[in-house]
Design a protein around this motif. Structure first.
Motif, PDB file in Angstrom:
ATOM      1  N   PRO A  11     -14.224  -4.098 -21.643  1.00 45.71           N
ATOM      2  CA  PRO A  11     -13.004  -3.873 -21.748  1.00 45.71           C
ATOM      3  C   PRO A  11     -12.139  -4.215 -22.905  1.00 45.71           C
ATOM      4  O   PRO A  11     -11.151  -3.699 -23.156  1.00 45.71           O
ATOM      5  CB  PRO A  11     -12.492  -4.482 -20.618  1.00 45.71           C
ATOM      6  CG  PRO A  11     -13.767  -4.613 -19.563  1.00 45.71           C
ATOM      7  CD  PRO A  11     -15.154  -4.676 -20.557  1.00 45.71           C
ATOM      8  N   HIS A  12     -12.411  -5.477 -23.290  1.00 44.81           N
ATOM      9  CA  HIS A  12     -11.999  -6.158 -24.452  1.00 44.81           C
ATOM     10  C   HIS A  12     -11.871  -5.136 -25.812  1.00 44.81           C
ATOM     11  O   HIS A  12     -10.935  -4.817 -26.592  1.00 44.81           O
ATOM     12  CB  HIS A  12     -12.292  -7.478 -24.883  1.00 44.81           C
ATOM     13  CG  HIS A  12     -12.068  -7.940 -25.976  1.00 44.81           C
ATOM     14  ND1 HIS A  12     -10.723  -8.469 -26.606  1.00 44.81           N
ATOM     15  CD2 HIS A  12     -12.962  -8.304 -27.097  1.00 44.81           C
ATOM     16  CE1 HIS A  12     -10.865  -9.044 -27.524  1.00 44.81           C
ATOM     17  NE2 HIS A  12     -11.957  -8.749 -28.092  1.00 44.81           N
ATOM     18  N   LEU A  13     -13.157  -4.419 -26.047  1.00 49.84           N
ATOM     19  CA  LEU A  13     -13.572  -3.749 -27.174  1.00 49.84           C
ATOM     20  C   LEU A  13     -12.953  -2.469 -26.927  1.00 49.84           C
ATOM     21  O   LEU A  13     -12.292  -1.862 -27.847  1.00 49.84           O
ATOM     22  CB  LEU A  13     -14.892  -3.681 -27.427  1.00 49.84           C
ATOM     23  CG  LEU A  13     -15.623  -4.780 -27.668  1.00 49.84           C
ATOM     24  CD1 LEU A  13     -17.128  -4.687 -27.889  1.00 49.84           C
ATOM     25  CD2 LEU A  13     -15.033  -5.422 -29.076  1.00 49.84           C
ATOM     26  N   GLY A  14     -12.985  -1.847 -25.590  1.00 46.26           N
ATOM     27  CA  GLY A  14     -12.743  -0.380 -25.392  1.00 46.26           C
ATOM     28  C   GLY A  14     -10.914  -0.413 -25.486  1.00 46.26           C
ATOM     29  O   GLY A  14     -10.530   0.552 -25.858  1.00 46.26           O
ATOM     30  N   ALA A  15     -10.222  -1.505 -25.179  1.00 41.55           N
ATOM     31  CA  ALA A  15      -8.684  -1.279 -25.206  1.00 41.55           C
ATOM     32  C   ALA A  15      -8.402  -1.292 -26.661  1.00 41.55           C
ATOM     33  O   ALA A  15      -7.187  -0.559 -26.915  1.00 41.55           O
ATOM     34  CB  ALA A  15      -8.278  -2.746 -24.726  1.00 41.55           C
ATOM     35  N   GLY A  16      -9.203  -1.930 -27.580  1.00 41.65           N
ATOM     36  CA  GLY A  16      -8.817  -1.798 -29.077  1.00 41.65           C
ATOM     37  C   GLY A  16      -9.145  -0.253 -29.633  1.00 41.65           C
ATOM     38  O   GLY A  16      -8.400   0.508 -30.271  1.00 41.65           O
ATOM     39  N   LEU A  17     -10.402   0.245 -29.160  1.00 41.10           N
ATOM     40  CA  LEU A  17     -10.716   1.604 -29.338  1.00 41.10           C
ATOM     41  C   LEU A  17      -9.718   2.730 -28.639  1.00 41.10           C
ATOM     42  O   LEU A  17      -9.178   3.678 -29.422  1.00 41.10           O
ATOM     43  CB  LEU A  17     -12.202   2.158 -28.802  1.00 41.10           C
ATOM     44  CG  LEU A  17     -13.266   1.563 -29.486  1.00 41.10           C
ATOM     45  CD1 LEU A  17     -14.552   1.579 -28.580  1.00 41.10           C
ATOM     46  CD2 LEU A  17     -13.461   2.216 -30.973  1.00 41.10           C
TER      47      LEU A  17
END
Length: 102
Positions: A11-17
Motif C-alpha cells: 500500500p505504501h508503494l501503491g499510493a505513490g504509483l
C-alpha cells in the motif's frame, strides 16, 4: 528481488504509483506509454500481493523510483514511513542501471 522484513509495504508503494498515474495535463510523470503501462501493471501486482518478495524488472524499478520521488515531493511525510524499504528500492534501481561507458 525486493525482500520484505515487514508486511504491508505494497500500500505504501501503491499510493505513490497511484499518485503518479492520476491524469495531469500540466506535469505528466510518465511521458512514454510504455512507462504508464509498466506503472499500471506494477500497481496491480502490488495490490494483489502485499507481502512480497517481489522480483522487479529494471523498468519497474524505474517507474517505482520515479513514483517515490513524486510522492516525496508532494507528500513529504510519506517519505518517512518506510525509509529503509525506500532505500532498498533505490539501491536495487541503481544496481539495475547499465554501467556508463568510461
Amino acid at each position: 528481488m525486493i525482500t520484505l522484513t515487514r508486511r504491508r509495504h505494497a500500500p505504501h508503494l501503491g499510493a505513490g504509483l497511484a499518485l503518479t498515474l492520476r491524469p495531469s495535463r500540466t506535469q505528466p510523470v510518465y511521458r512514454r506509454p510504455e512507462a504508464v503501462a509498466t506503472a499500471e501493471s506494477l500497481l496491480a501486482v502490488l495490490d494483489a500481493d502485499e507481502q512480497g518478495p517481489w522480483v522487479l524488472s529494471p523498468e519497474q524499478l524505474d517507474v517505482l523510483t520515479r513514483a517515490m520521488d513524486v510522492r516525496s515531493a508532494r507528500l513529504p511525510s510519506t517519505a518517512r514511513q518506510h525509509p529503509d524499504f525506500d532505500a532498498a528500492i533505490r539501491a536495487a534501481h541503481t544496481h539495475s542501471l547499465p554501467p556508463h561507458p568510461g
